[in-house]
Design a protein around this motif. Structure first.
Motif, PDB file in Angstrom:
ATOM      1  N   PRO A 288       7.289  13.078   8.666  1.00 26.02           N
ATOM      2  CA  PRO A 288       8.618  12.555   9.022  1.00 26.02           C
ATOM      3  C   PRO A 288       8.608  11.026   8.976  1.00 26.02           C
ATOM      4  N   ARG A 289       9.700  10.462   8.473  1.00 27.37           N
ATOM      5  CA  ARG A 289       9.753   9.008   8.322  1.00 27.37           C
ATOM      6  C   ARG A 289       9.999   8.325   9.665  1.00 27.37           C
ATOM      7  N   MET A 290       9.224   7.282   9.904  1.00 22.77           N
ATOM      8  CA  MET A 290       9.418   6.421  11.074  1.00 22.77           C
ATOM      9  C   MET A 290       9.677   5.018  10.533  1.00 22.77           C
ATOM     10  N   TRP A 291      10.891   4.569  10.650  1.00 20.46           N
ATOM     11  CA  TRP A 291      11.314   3.319  10.015  1.00 20.46           C
ATOM     12  C   TRP A 291      10.446   2.153  10.500  1.00 20.46           C
ATOM     13  N   GLY A 292       9.739   1.519   9.534  1.00 22.72           N
ATOM     14  CA  GLY A 292       8.926   0.360   9.869  1.00 22.72           C
ATOM     15  C   GLY A 292       7.755   0.679  10.786  1.00 22.72           C
ATOM     16  N   GLY A 293       7.431   1.960  10.931  1.00 23.26           N
ATOM     17  CA  GLY A 293       6.348   2.341  11.819  1.00 23.26           C
ATOM     18  C   GLY A 293       6.769   2.498  13.260  1.00 23.26           C
ATOM     19  N   LEU A 294       8.048   2.317  13.555  1.00 31.53           N
ATOM     20  CA  LEU A 294       8.547   2.460  14.931  1.00 31.53           C
ATOM     21  C   LEU A 294       9.001   3.889  15.171  1.00 31.53           C
ATOM     22  N   THR A 295       8.887   4.353  16.407  1.00 34.70           N
ATOM     23  CA  THR A 295       9.343   5.696  16.759  1.00 34.70           C
ATOM     24  C   THR A 295       9.878   5.683  18.184  1.00 34.70           C
ATOM     25  N   THR A 296      10.305   6.844  18.654  1.00 34.16           N
ATOM     26  CA  THR A 296      10.875   6.971  19.998  1.00 34.16           C
ATOM     27  C   THR A 296      10.285   8.217  20.659  1.00 34.16           C
ATOM     28  N   PRO A 297      10.388   8.324  21.971  1.00 31.92           N
ATOM     29  CA  PRO A 297       9.908   9.544  22.639  1.00 31.92           C
ATOM     30  C   PRO A 297      10.577  10.804  22.090  1.00 31.92           C
ATOM     31  N   ALA A 298      11.870  10.694  21.766  1.00 30.33           N
ATOM     32  CA  ALA A 298      12.573  11.880  21.255  1.00 30.33           C
ATOM     33  C   ALA A 298      11.989  12.314  19.910  1.00 30.33           C
TER      34      ALA A 298
ATOM     35  N   PRO B 142      -2.120  23.248  12.171  1.00 27.19           N
ATOM     36  CA  PRO B 142      -3.510  23.102  12.613  1.00 27.19           C
ATOM     37  C   PRO B 142      -3.985  21.661  12.793  1.00 27.19           C
ATOM     38  N   THR B 143      -3.387  20.708  12.048  1.00 29.07           N
ATOM     39  CA  THR B 143      -3.873  19.329  12.105  1.00 29.07           C
ATOM     40  C   THR B 143      -2.702  18.363  12.224  1.00 29.07           C
ATOM     41  N   VAL B 144      -2.791  17.442  13.175  1.00 34.93           N
ATOM     42  CA  VAL B 144      -1.813  16.363  13.328  1.00 34.93           C
ATOM     43  C   VAL B 144      -2.582  15.057  13.264  1.00 34.93           C
ATOM     44  N   LYS B 145      -2.172  14.186  12.317  1.00 37.70           N
ATOM     45  CA  LYS B 145      -2.962  12.973  12.072  1.00 37.70           C
ATOM     46  C   LYS B 145      -2.063  11.765  11.879  1.00 37.70           C
ATOM     47  N   VAL B 146      -2.511  10.614  12.376  1.00 33.77           N
ATOM     48  CA  VAL B 146      -1.827   9.354  12.114  1.00 33.77           C
ATOM     49  C   VAL B 146      -2.305   8.842  10.760  1.00 33.77           C
ATOM     50  N   THR B 147      -1.369   8.534   9.860  1.00 32.62           N
ATOM     51  CA  THR B 147      -1.718   8.098   8.505  1.00 32.62           C
ATOM     52  C   THR B 147      -2.021   6.604   8.471  1.00 32.62           C
ATOM     53  N   GLY B 148      -2.532   6.175   7.316  1.00 28.16           N
ATOM     54  CA  GLY B 148      -2.792   4.751   7.138  1.00 28.16           C
ATOM     55  C   GLY B 148      -1.521   3.934   7.048  1.00 28.16           C
ATOM     56  N   GLY B 149      -0.396   4.611   6.820  1.00 26.59           N
ATOM     57  CA  GLY B 149       0.873   3.914   6.733  1.00 26.59           C
ATOM     58  C   GLY B 149       1.673   3.968   8.018  1.00 26.59           C
ATOM     59  N   GLN B 150       0.971   4.240   9.154  1.00 28.29           N
ATOM     60  CA  GLN B 150       1.604   4.253  10.483  1.00 28.29           C
ATOM     61  C   GLN B 150       2.636   5.368  10.622  1.00 28.29           C
ATOM     62  N   ARG B 151       2.324   6.547  10.101  1.00 28.54           N
ATOM     63  CA  ARG B 151       3.185   7.700  10.278  1.00 28.54           C
ATOM     64  C   ARG B 151       2.351   8.857  10.836  1.00 28.54           C
ATOM     65  N   ILE B 152       3.005   9.934  11.240  1.00 22.99           N
ATOM     66  CA  ILE B 152       2.305  11.101  11.740  1.00 22.99           C
ATOM     67  C   ILE B 152       2.421  12.225  10.716  1.00 22.99           C
ATOM     68  N   ASP B 153       1.260  12.749  10.314  1.00 20.13           N
ATOM     69  CA  ASP B 153       1.190  13.761   9.272  1.00 20.13           C
ATOM     70  C   ASP B 153       0.920  15.117   9.898  1.00 20.13           C
ATOM     71  N   LEU B 154       1.754  16.094   9.580  1.00 22.03           N
ATOM     72  CA  LEU B 154       1.548  17.473  10.018  1.00 22.03           C
ATOM     73  C   LEU B 154       0.922  18.221   8.842  1.00 22.03           C
ATOM     74  N   LEU B 155      -0.355  18.531   8.955  1.00 18.13           N
ATOM     75  CA  LEU B 155      -1.113  19.121   7.850  1.00 18.13           C
ATOM     76  C   LEU B 155      -1.332  20.606   8.071  1.00 18.13           C
ATOM     77  N   GLY B 156      -1.208  21.382   6.985  1.00 17.53           N
ATOM     78  CA  GLY B 156      -1.450  22.813   7.054  1.00 17.53           C
ATOM     79  C   GLY B 156      -0.206  23.637   7.263  1.00 17.53           C
ATOM     80  N   VAL B 157       0.962  23.094   6.921  1.00 16.52           N
ATOM     81  CA  VAL B 157       2.220  23.824   7.092  1.00 16.52           C
ATOM     82  C   VAL B 157       2.319  24.906   6.007  1.00 16.52           C
ATOM     83  N   LYS B 158       2.718  26.093   6.410  1.00 20.46           N
ATOM     84  CA  LYS B 158       2.876  27.190   5.456  1.00 20.46           C
ATOM     85  C   LYS B 158       4.137  26.977   4.617  1.00 20.46           C
TER      86      LYS B 158
END
Length: 820
Positions: free
Chosen positions: A576-586, A601-617
């Motif tokens: 999911p895109r986080m504009w400029g690397g900023l996000t909110t609690p929501a 199965p895997t949630v990771k912070v990317t090198g581009g300051q985003r959160i990656d949800l890996l292993g989605v069916k």
């Protein structure tokens, strides 16, 4: 010694070419005066169609500008109509553009009045809204009409009529082509080729009414034409009627002067009329019973006429064997000789409707006497040469239909068509340039590039269909000294001989709006392309013609089609895109909820300051997209050849060392560039101070805050081979970052080759080239920036479509994409 006086009536292509040839061999013999009825200098009438279609401007088709006349000492009277020729006093009288009378004496007179359009002799042919299609004024009238009215009827399905119909359709009119024959372009194509062309044009939205006889043009309540009525009683609505039913030699002035005319001004082999002081060339001339309308014969006439005006006394024009090589709204056709066949002839036919290819070769006594080609015309020049030379084709008959490249050394030495062509063979039909002219210019002028040849000979400078042949001539003439346009001038893939640069140029110059249209125009070797060329063609179309070109999802890689990145185990990752690397609690809560709901199965912070949800069916993707869309989050193009991320540090908003608000600028950049497709992935970073915590030095655009503003760096990447960005410029504020950075991005989008990173683009074109375009030319910089904003305006992410399905089901289009 007194100079002789030469007066030319007419300022078209044939007449001016005569003057060009004359100036080469006898530059000081004549004082030259030219009368042109139009207010424009000499222009390429063949290219009026691209002007009508909005692909070119009037300035683009000017062949000889006003400075050329001045440089050659030619007195030019534009907008002046010659009203009389007095052969006793050897003088010409004209009415100038201001109404004044002009009288000029001559020692030699050259009549080059061209032709006039044939207007059907039916009631209503003089109504407002009924026009011909012959010159710039006609073109301007059609452009104006297209902006105001809806229905257009084009009478005549020759080349001119089809091009007029195409141009009007591109300008939004509902166009029907009316033709008296059973098939279109019957003078250039046989029935099969004509029907194939019609089917292709109908797919583009054109309508046809064939075997139709016009009875009258109906007057509407406004006094303007409103309909076309036919002899069978049927009618068609028409706010505009374009007459493109043929031309007639313009002989009125010559007949008035008592010069012998018979379906044209009768001339001999030296292009002299019955009055030896008066010459005629071009469409107005009748030589041995024939009035020619194609460029090549007219330019052959020009050369002979110039030779005799220069009093060399050699050279004869003995007529022309003509061929027609045309590109009809992006579709190649070719014909020559007796292509329909006659008594004693036999045919060799290759007909492949699925591939859009048709070839018919007509033979008589082991000689080629006619040919018609549709779709694949690359061997047209070779067939034409066989026909002109009357060569015996007995030994190559079995392979004749497959073209020159399949013959090896049989009947044609070497594999290069250019090497075996005689100097008299026509290469560029648009400008009437033969091989000998090109070879002579290469040798005498020391030419080494395609652009040099275009500049000195005009070959390949119009429609571009002869570009490959011109390059062959270059290579065969100077061998290893030949310099391609750039070091990457290699084919895009095995499906074509064209390079990325040639493909981009063709799509831009000929307004090709889809992958299929580009493949057809560029003679693609395979019917559907491949995984290498289709994404490239699709990108070149949508980046050249934003909001007009047809984006083809099936020509994209799966990660672009599905808005998710496929992993090695067949599952997907969603970022999911986080504009400029900023996000909110929501937003974080929505991500966490999705991770739990879909058992990621895997949630990771990317090198581009985003959160990656890996292993989605795969089957969970549409529902996950819908959940994120309802939470106001988008994916954008974080997986494609497009904007990836804008990385930021905390900047002066929080950091005690920060000099600029890097987070705020990062959000501005990412939101501005959202939806941007590019030749390759594109990453940015904004650092709030020279400590450079956002790693701006290895980004495609890196922004580093300093006390007085920002420093911009370009061309970095952190790929397999890390490239450090190069310093580009210093700017004062956020707005200048957007403008200068945006201009660089658009220049890269317009000039970069598909899958070419910015570092490789800069290596190819040079940083100085980019600086000149963006930094030194403020007008060009603003224009680039505006084109970028235009391309990005009104972008709607496909995720938004999911939200529109209020029933909570899977959106049909998104489901079709994910099925791939």
């Amino acid at each position: 010694m007194r100079k002789l006086k030469l007066v030319m009536v007419g300022n078209g292509m044939a007449g001016v070419r005569t003057l060009e040839e004359l100036r080469k061999i006898a530059p000081e013999m004549y004082d030259i005066t030219v009368f042109g009825a139009e207010p424009h200098p000499n222009y390429n009438r063949i290219l009026l169609s691209p002007v009508l279609a909005g692909e070119m401007t009037i300035q683009d088709i000017i062949l000889n500008d006003l400075q050329w006349y001045a440089d050659n000492g030619i007195t030019l009277h534009l907008g002046s109509t010659v009203t009389g020729i007095d052969r006793n006093t050897r003088s010409v009288t004209a009415t100038g553009k201001g109404g004044e009378t002009i009288s000029v004496g001559y020692d030699r007179l050259l009549i080059a009045t061209g032709s006039t359009p044939f207007i059907l002799p039916v009631p209503g042919n003089d109504l407002p809204g009924v026009i011909s299609y012959r010159d710039i004024q006609d073109t301007d009238e059609m452009i104006d009409a297209a902006a105001k009215y809806r229905h257009a009827v084009v009478i005549g399905a020759g080349l001119l009529g089809l091009e007029a119909a195409n141009g009007l359709a591109l300008r939004g009119m509902d166009v029907t082509v009316v033709h008296i024959s059973d098939w279109i372009m019957e003078r250039q194509l046989d029935r099969n080729a004509g029907k194939m062309l019609q089917a292709a044009l109908e797919k583009k939205g054109m309508k046809f009414k064939l075997s139709a006889h016009t009875a009258e043009l109906v007057k509407g309540e406004s006094g303007r034409v409103c309909a076309v009525r036919f002899k069978d009683g049927s009618t068609l609505p028409a706010d505009l009627v374009c007459m493109a039913a043929g031309i007639r030699p313009n002989v009125a002035l010559a007949e008035q002067a008592g010069i012998h005319c018979n379906r044209g001004i009768v001339v001999n082999d030296t292009l002299q009329t019955y009055d030896p002081r008066i010459y005629a060339v071009g469409e107005c001339a009748n030589h041995r019973g024939t009035a020619y309308g194609l460029v090549a014969p007219l330019f052959e006439q020009a050369k002979v006429c110039a030779n005799h005006l220069a009093m060399y006394g050699i050279g004869r024009y003995q007529g022309s064997v003509t061929s027609t090589k045309l590109k009809v709204t992006g579709i190649d056709v070719f014909s020559a000789g007796d292509f329909s066949g006659s008594d004693g002839t036999e045919d060799i036919v290759l007909h492949d409707p699925g591939a859009g290819i048709y070839k018919r070769l007509v033979l008589k006594n082991d000689k080629l006497v006619g040919a018609v080609l549709y779709g694949d015309t690359k061997d047209g020049a070779w067939y034409f040469q066989l026909l002109k030379d009357g060569q015996d084709i007995h030994d190559i008959r079995d392979n004749l239909v497959f073209g020159n490249s399949h013959l090896g050394d049989v009947g044609h030495k070497g594999n290069s068509l250019a090497a075996g062509m005689p100097d008299s063979a026509e290469v560029c039909g648009c400008n009437g340039v033969c091989k000998g002219t090109i070879v002579k210019a290469i040798k005498e002028q020391g030419l080494f590039t395609l652009e040099d040849v275009r500049k000195h000979t005009k070959a390949s400078s119009s429609c571009g269909s002869c570009t490959g042949l011109v390059e062959q001539i270059l290579a065969s003439t100077i061998g290893g000294a030949y310099q391609p346009a750039d070091s990457t001038n290699k084919p895009v893939c095995g499906c074509t001989d064209h390079s990325h640069g040639e493909v981009r140029r063709a799509i831009r110059e000929h307004k090709l709006l889809s992958v299929a249209e580009a493949q057809q125009f560029l003679d693609w070797k395979t019917p559907n392309g491949c995984a290498s060329c289709r994404p490239a063609l699709n990108y070149y179309c949508i980046s050249s013609w934003p909001h007009e070109a047809m984006d083809d999802p099936q020509s994209r890689f799966i990660n672009e089609r599905a808005h998710a990145n496929i992993q090695k185990d067949g599952s997907y990752s969603v970022v999911p895109r986080m504009w400029g690397g900023l996000t909110t609690p929501a937003e974080l809560r929505a991500i966490a909820d999705a991770a739990e709901k879909y058992k990621v199965p895997t949630v990771k912070v990317t090198g581009g300051q985003r959160i990656d949800l890996l292993g989605v069916k795969k089957e969970d993707l549409p529902a996950m997209w819908a959940d994120f869309a309802k939470a106001g989050m988008v994916s954008g193009h974080a997986y494609g050849k497009s904007l990836r991320t804008v990385k930021t540090c905390v900047g002066s908003e929080h950091c005690r060392f920060g000099t600029q608000r890097s987070m705020d600028l990062g959000v501005k950049l990412e939101k501005m560039l959202f939806g941007m497709w590019s030749p390759h992935k594109f990453k940015l970073a904004v650092s709030g101070c020279p400590r450079n915590c956002a790693e701006s030095g290895i980004k495609d655009i890196g922004v580093i805050g300093v006390d007085s503003g920002y420093e911009l760096y370009v061309g970095g990447n952190g790929g397999i081979k890390t490239e450090v960005a190069q310093f580009f410029c210093k700017v004062a504020d956020d707005d200048e970052v957007l403008e200068y950075g945006g201009a660089f991005i658009q220049l890269y989008r317009e000039e970069g080759f598909y899958l070419e990173r910015t570092c490789h683009y800069l290596e190819r074109v040079g940083l100085e080239h980019v600086k000149k375009a963006v930094l030194e030319d403020a007008e060009q910089r603003k224009a680039l920036y505006e084109r970028l904003l235009f391309a990005l305006q009104n972008y709607k992410d496909p995720w938004a479509e999911i939200v529109e399905d209020q029933a909570g089901g899977i959106h049909k289009r998104q489901f079709e994409i994910i099925k791939v």
